[in-house]
Design an enzyme around this catalytic site. Structure first.
Site, PDB file in Angstrom:
ATOM      1  N   ASN A   1       0.807  -1.228   0.000  1.00 31.93           N
ATOM      2  CA  ASN A   1       0.000   0.000   0.000  1.00 31.93           C
ATOM      3  C   ASN A   1       0.840   1.277   0.000  1.00 31.93           C
ATOM      4  O   ASN A   1       0.493   2.253  -0.645  1.00 31.93           O
ATOM      5  CB  ASN A   1      -0.999  -0.016   1.160  1.00 31.93           C
ATOM      6  CG  ASN A   1      -0.335  -0.015   2.506  1.00 31.93           C
ATOM      7  OD1 ASN A   1       0.740  -0.609   2.673  1.00 31.93           O
ATOM      8  ND2 ASN A   1      -0.936   0.637   3.466  1.00 31.93           N
TER       9      ASN A   1
ATOM     10  N   GLY B   1       1.997  -6.044   7.333  1.00 31.06           N
ATOM     11  CA  GLY B   1       1.100  -6.676   6.372  1.00 31.06           C
ATOM     12  C   GLY B   1      -0.165  -7.106   7.077  1.00 31.06           C
ATOM     13  O   GLY B   1      -0.536  -6.547   8.114  1.00 31.06           O
ATOM     14  N   SER B   2      -0.798  -8.122   6.537  1.00 25.80           N
ATOM     15  CA  SER B   2      -2.103  -8.520   7.071  1.00 25.80           C
ATOM     16  C   SER B   2      -1.959  -9.327   8.359  1.00 25.80           C
ATOM     17  O   SER B   2      -0.919  -9.942   8.613  1.00 25.80           O
ATOM     18  CB  SER B   2      -2.853  -9.348   6.035  1.00 25.80           C
ATOM     19  OG  SER B   2      -2.161 -10.556   5.817  1.00 25.80           O
ATOM     20  N   THR B   3      -3.019  -9.346   9.135  1.00 25.79           N
ATOM     21  CA  THR B   3      -3.029 -10.085  10.390  1.00 25.79           C
ATOM     22  C   THR B   3      -2.851 -11.582  10.138  1.00 25.79           C
ATOM     23  O   THR B   3      -2.140 -12.272  10.879  1.00 25.79           O
ATOM     24  CB  THR B   3      -4.334  -9.788  11.151  1.00 25.79           C
ATOM     25  OG1 THR B   3      -4.337  -8.380  11.463  1.00 25.79           O
ATOM     26  CG2 THR B   3      -4.454 -10.578  12.435  1.00 25.79           C
TER      27      THR B   3
ATOM     28  N   THR C   1      -1.158 -13.111   7.682  1.00 20.70           N
ATOM     29  CA  THR C   1       0.247 -13.411   7.407  1.00 20.70           C
ATOM     30  C   THR C   1       1.080 -13.220   8.671  1.00 20.70           C
ATOM     31  O   THR C   1       1.997 -14.001   8.937  1.00 20.70           O
ATOM     32  CB  THR C   1       0.784 -12.512   6.270  1.00 20.70           C
ATOM     33  OG1 THR C   1      -0.095 -12.606   5.163  1.00 20.70           O
ATOM     34  CG2 THR C   1       2.165 -12.937   5.835  1.00 20.70           C
TER      35      THR C   1
ATOM     36  N   GLU D   1       3.376  -5.279  12.421  1.00 14.35           N
ATOM     37  CA  GLU D   1       2.451  -4.162  12.200  1.00 14.35           C
ATOM     38  C   GLU D   1       1.373  -4.678  11.268  1.00 14.35           C
ATOM     39  O   GLU D   1       1.625  -4.909  10.090  1.00 14.35           O
ATOM     40  CB  GLU D   1       3.184  -2.979  11.556  1.00 14.35           C
ATOM     41  CG  GLU D   1       4.317  -2.411  12.378  1.00 14.35           C
ATOM     42  CD  GLU D   1       3.850  -1.757  13.666  1.00 14.35           C
ATOM     43  OE1 GLU D   1       2.668  -1.377  13.757  1.00 14.35           O
ATOM     44  OE2 GLU D   1       4.666  -1.647  14.591  1.00 14.35           O
TER      45      GLU D   1
ATOM     46  N   CYS E   1      -3.375   1.583   6.415  1.00 19.55           N
ATOM     47  CA  CYS E   1      -3.789   0.835   7.612  1.00 19.55           C
ATOM     48  C   CYS E   1      -4.416   1.761   8.647  1.00 19.55           C
ATOM     49  O   CYS E   1      -5.135   1.311   9.525  1.00 19.55           O
ATOM     50  CB  CYS E   1      -2.596   0.096   8.198  1.00 19.55           C
ATOM     51  SG  CYS E   1      -1.195   1.179   8.482  1.00 19.55           S
TER      52      CYS E   1
END
Ligand code: NDP
Length: 480
Positions: free
Chosen positions: A150, A226-228, A230, A248, A282
């Protein structure tokens, strides 16, 4: 087709297996470049280079590290226009946004940590007549930095800069969806004279090269954004190996608006906090809670302004909303809009793709979307959408809005709009979030701790927090 390279031991190389992945220009929906499809063999080569470079880099003085990091700053600044174009092409974001935010911030990250390391001091604890303690802080060794698509260069450098400043050598992986500016950063680091092997940049897929990086037994620490989902997978691998971990992760941030707010400032900022970068930040406030007495006025004005936002090609100067990053993501966001309708939501504006003319007809554009009429605990209001979609809900009491704000599994950031001093501070203290903004949004001071609670992550980045993460403390006790 142009092909990007890995950067290993100071040289540009293809993946050992010779394979490439297509990289798409989201504004046209077409492949425009290829990136190496790296795997374990490339990780092994990069690890060997990073291990060989570590003793030398760890032994450099902070002044030497400052000098080389500041040359990287100069390199980013001298190629800022090229980097901004590359970021916009790769990600679909408006080019002016990359020029004004992403690329200056990448330079600022290196400048900040170049300076911070020269001021970073260890602690001493005096025990009076019995003796004293002092704490040494040493670099960890080889560390891994993995970042998302992003804010590609912005977040990549936010991790790499403190890791290098603290004296570690780095294996870094950008998102395979947005590899271009990471590739250009490798060129800049080579020109700046960063010694070979100190920073190694590998391209490729998360489940292959990303997983190989995080599982490597010689990796001392992992800094991941990244995503929760991963993040949880990485934690499962890293925990039994006792690697240091900074995660994060995702967010579902509340934007709480009281009737006594500075209305015009709130309205303009809420437009940004909802839809900047196509809502793919985010920290975007995707759940907007408005005190009931202000609700109808806010709804009318907000929807009117959202409808006026211009969706367009990233290079057009008047584009406010560019393309979302990929077809998969575009379809995910549309699926959430369908879910919102199925859950009883009313689409106040947007809710559909935007098809541009000519060469941009195949691009992944979405109209900024505002939805009302949903309960606080439905899936649309609990799960991260990460696109240009916000929901509106009226509230009656502070206790009610606090409970709704804290109801998700996430806890990254929150925004409060009010002129009531006590209320602002009391609510801030009770919100389950790592970052709270009062009467502002995304105002950043790089010295402050940055990160989330609950499923939004573990650990903090920023300032000395990052330098502490990337160093190992050793206490030495001296008895008199
Ligand atoms: P992902 O978790 O899908 O990917 C992030 C990075 O991890 C990518 O480089 C990805 O590679 C890599 N990766 C994927 N699987 C693995 C694995 N098994 N092992 C190691 N690495 C892996 O996130 P997105 O790129 O989709 O980014 C969006 C997410 O990031 C959102 O949830 C957003 O909230 C969060 N985010 C959080 C921020 C924060 O500061 N808290 C800031 C910005 C974003 P590849 O792309 O090749 O799959």
């Amino acid at each position: 087709m142009r092909q990007l390279s890995n950067y290993i031991n100071g040289t540009f190389q293809p993946a050992h297996n010779g394979r490439y992945l297509p990289v798409y220009d989201p504004s046209r929906g077409q492949v425009y470049v290829e990136a190496p499809d790296s795997d374990e063999a490339d990780v092994a080569a990069a690890m060997a280079a990073a291990q060989a470079a570590f003793p030398g880099w760890a032994a450099t003085s902070v002044e030497e590290r400052f000098e080389v990091l500041m040359k990287i700053v100069a390199g980013i600044e001298s190629r800022a226009e090229e980097l901004a174009l590359a970021e916009s092409l790769d990600n679909g974001k408006p080019c002016w946004l990359a020029q004004q935010v992403d690329i200056p911030r990448a330079a600022a990250n290196f400048r900040f940590f170049a300076q911070a390391i020269t001021q970073f001091a260890a602690e001493a604890h005096d025990m009076g007549s019995a003796g004293f303690n002092y704490t040494l802080r040493r670099p960890l060794g080889v560390v891994v930095c993995i970042s998302p698509w992003n804010l590609p260069l912005y977040l990549f450098t936010w991790k790499i800069a403190p890791a290098l400043a603290a004296g570690n050598t780095v294996l870094a992986k950008p998102s395979e969806i947005t590899p271009l500016t990471a590739f250009l950063l490798a060129e800049i680091c080579q020109t700046a004279g960063l010694p070979a092997g100190v920073l190694n940049i590998l391209h490729g897929l998360g489940p292959t090269v990303g997983a190989a990086l995080t599982a490597h037994p010689q990796v001392k620490a992992i800094s991941f954004t990244g995503s929760t989902l991963t993040g949880a997978a990485i934690a499962r691998v890293a925990a039994p190996q006792f690697k240091k971990l900074s995660l994060e992760l995702g967010g579902k941030n509340p934007n709480i608006i009281f009737a006594d707010c500075d209305y015009e400032k709130m309205l303009a900022t809420t437009l940004r906090s909802s839809f900047s970068n196509q809502g793919q930040i985010c920290l975007c406030g995707s759940r907007i809670f408005v005190e009931r007495s202000l609700y109808e006025r806010f709804k009318t004005d907000f929807v009117q302004r959202v409808k006026a936002l211009r969706v367009g090609p990233p290079l057009a100067a008047d584009t406010q909303i560019g393309a979302v990053v990929s077809q998969v993501h575009y379809e995910k966001v549309l699926a959430y809009i369908d879910l919102a309708k199925a859950e009883g939501g009313t689409i106040l504006c947007g809710g559909a793709p935007v098809v541009l003319a000519g060469e941009f007809a195949g691009g992944w554009y979405l109209a900024p979307t505002v939805i009302e009429g949903l309960s606080y605990d439905c899936r649309t209001n609990q799960e991260e959408i990460f696109g240009p979609v916000v929901t509106l809900q009226p509230f009656d009491t502070e206790a009610e809005v606090l409970a709704w704000a804290n109801s998700t599994t996430y806890g990254l950031s929150a925004t409060i709009w009010t002129q009531h001093l006590n209320r602002a501070h009391q609510l801030s203290a009770q919100l389950e979030a790592g970052i709270v903004w009062i009467n502002t949004w995304l105002q950043r001071d790089l010295r402050t701790p940055f990160g989330g609670t609950k499923n939004s992550g573990v650990g903090r980045e920023g300032g000395y927090e990052a330098l502490r993460f990337f160093t190992e403390p050793k206490n030495i006790c001296v008895g008199y």
